[in-house]
Design a protein around this motif. Structure first.
Motif, short mmCIF file in Angstrom:
data_model
loop_
_atom_site.label_atom_id
_atom_site.label_comp_id
_atom_site.label_asym_id
_atom_site.label_seq_id
_atom_site.Cartn_x
_atom_site.Cartn_y
_atom_site.Cartn_z
N ASN A 197 0.79 -1.24 0.00
CA ASN A 197 0.00 0.00 0.00
C ASN A 197 0.83 1.29 0.00
O ASN A 197 0.64 2.17 0.84
CB ASN A 197 -0.95 0.00 1.22
N PRO A 198 1.73 1.44 -0.97
CA PRO A 198 2.50 2.68 -1.05
C PRO A 198 1.64 3.83 -1.58
O PRO A 198 0.59 3.63 -2.19
CB PRO A 198 3.61 2.34 -2.03
N LEU A 199 2.13 5.04 -1.36
CA LEU A 199 1.48 6.24 -1.90
C LEU A 199 2.16 6.64 -3.20
O LEU A 199 3.36 6.40 -3.40
CB LEU A 199 1.57 7.39 -0.90
N GLU A 241 -4.98 -2.45 3.21
CA GLU A 241 -5.46 -3.77 2.82
C GLU A 241 -4.31 -4.78 2.83
O GLU A 241 -3.15 -4.43 2.60
CB GLU A 241 -6.04 -3.67 1.40
N GLY A 242 -4.64 -6.03 3.14
CA GLY A 242 -3.68 -7.11 2.94
C GLY A 242 -2.63 -7.29 4.02
O GLY A 242 -1.52 -7.76 3.74
N GLY A 243 -2.93 -6.89 5.25
CA GLY A 243 -2.01 -7.14 6.35
C GLY A 243 -0.94 -6.09 6.55
O GLY A 243 -0.05 -6.27 7.39
N ASN A 244 -0.99 -5.00 5.81
CA ASN A 244 -0.07 -3.88 6.00
C ASN A 244 -0.85 -2.57 5.93
O ASN A 244 -1.90 -2.50 5.28
CB ASN A 244 1.03 -3.89 4.94
N PHE A 245 -0.30 -1.55 6.58
CA PHE A 245 -0.94 -0.23 6.53
C PHE A 245 -0.44 0.54 5.32
O PHE A 245 -1.15 0.74 4.34
CB PHE A 245 -0.68 0.54 7.82
N CYS A 246 0.83 0.95 5.35
CA CYS A 246 1.37 1.76 4.24
C CYS A 246 2.88 1.74 4.28
O CYS A 246 3.48 1.96 5.34
CB CYS A 246 0.85 3.19 4.34
#
Length: 269
Positions: free
Chosen positions: A31-33, A62-67
């Motif tokens: 979940n990168p920006l 999503e998917g077990g990580n924030f960012c």
């Protein structure tokens, strides 16, 4: 922006019973920006100023990580090729996202699992409440990529949450803060098992949404404004803010409910 029909391009938006959930949804990259998601998030939080039907916001991944912060290929690489004016446009834009989160009247709750680093750690920091799992690893890792720790308001906000010495350690070393440390230091309001993360965040959001929302917005405004005030100025500002809240119907509803020994039902006006 109509919260009932809003369909952003670069993240997922859900809205139910006054609570908006913003989900960063590029799980294959943690979940990168990107330039575009920064801008769309900024514009979304700015628009919330005019959406009183949104009473609380949850920010999650999503998917077990924030960012995982700024996308290495879509942001970091291009930044190395920019001139100074272009770089300043970018850094101001990222800072504008933090301003938008702080300036929107709705309390914002981060629900983080797994990776929470770089700009992801900043998003959590900029939120009003923060919930994590034991697996959450948080790092303000700008120092580790040759940049200053003073990014997106970190040197202003982080010391106010965890103290100057602890903030200095994280910003100078870029090291990972464990969930246990983060809870002990006051960065995380709650650390809960993975299966309870969204339940906890939704419970907090629902409790806020059921509260006196005009008054909650006033509280958030004063938390922001009083950073730059002396004690006498702050007490006077709070006197004025509270006098305004005493004119609301929610204040009268609470009184009538108290007299009847009932739980007040607030309507945000």
């Amino acid at each position: 922006m109509n919260p009932e029909t809003f369909a952003p391009e670069h993240f997922r938006w859900d809205f139910d019973e006054g609570v908006a959930t913003v989900t960063l949804n590029r799980p294959e990259r943690k979940n990168p920006l990107t330039f575009d998601s920064y801008g769309e998030l900024r514009d979304t939080f700015r628009a919330l100023v005019y959406r009183p039907e949104v009473k609380a916001v949850i920010l999650t991944g999503e998917g077990g990580n924030f960012c995982s912060g700024g996308d290495v290929h879509e942001i970091i690489g291009p930044l190395t090729e920019m001139d100074m004016p272009g770089l300043l446009v970018f850094t101001r834009m990222t800072g504008d996202l933090v301003k938008a989160i702080r300036d929107c009247p709705q309390p914002v709750i981060t629900a983080a699992d797994g990776v929470c680093v770089g700009a992801g750690a900043i998003l959590a920091m900029a939120s009003d409440l923060r919930v994590a799992t034991p697996e959450t690893k948080t790092a303000f890792l700008f120092n580790r990529v040759g940049l200053a720790g003073c990014d997106m308001g970190a040197c202003a906000i982080l010391p106010r949450i965890i103290g100057q010495g602890r903030a200095s350690e994280l910003l100078f070393l870029g090291r990972t803060m464990s969930a246990e440390e983060g809870e002990a230091w006051g960065f995380w309001n709650r650390v809960v098992p993975q299966g309870e993360l969204m339940t906890t965040a939704n419970d907090l959001a629902a409790r806020i949404a059921a509260g006196p929302n005009f008054a909650n917005a006033m509280t958030k405004n004063q938390l922001n404004a009083e950073w730059d005030m002396g004690l006498h100025q702050a007490i006077e500002a709070e006197a004025q803010a509270q006098a305004i809240c005493m004119q609301t119907e929610d204040f009268r509803r609470a009184y009538r409910a108290f007299v009847k020994k009932e739980k007040p039902v607030f309507e945000g006006n």
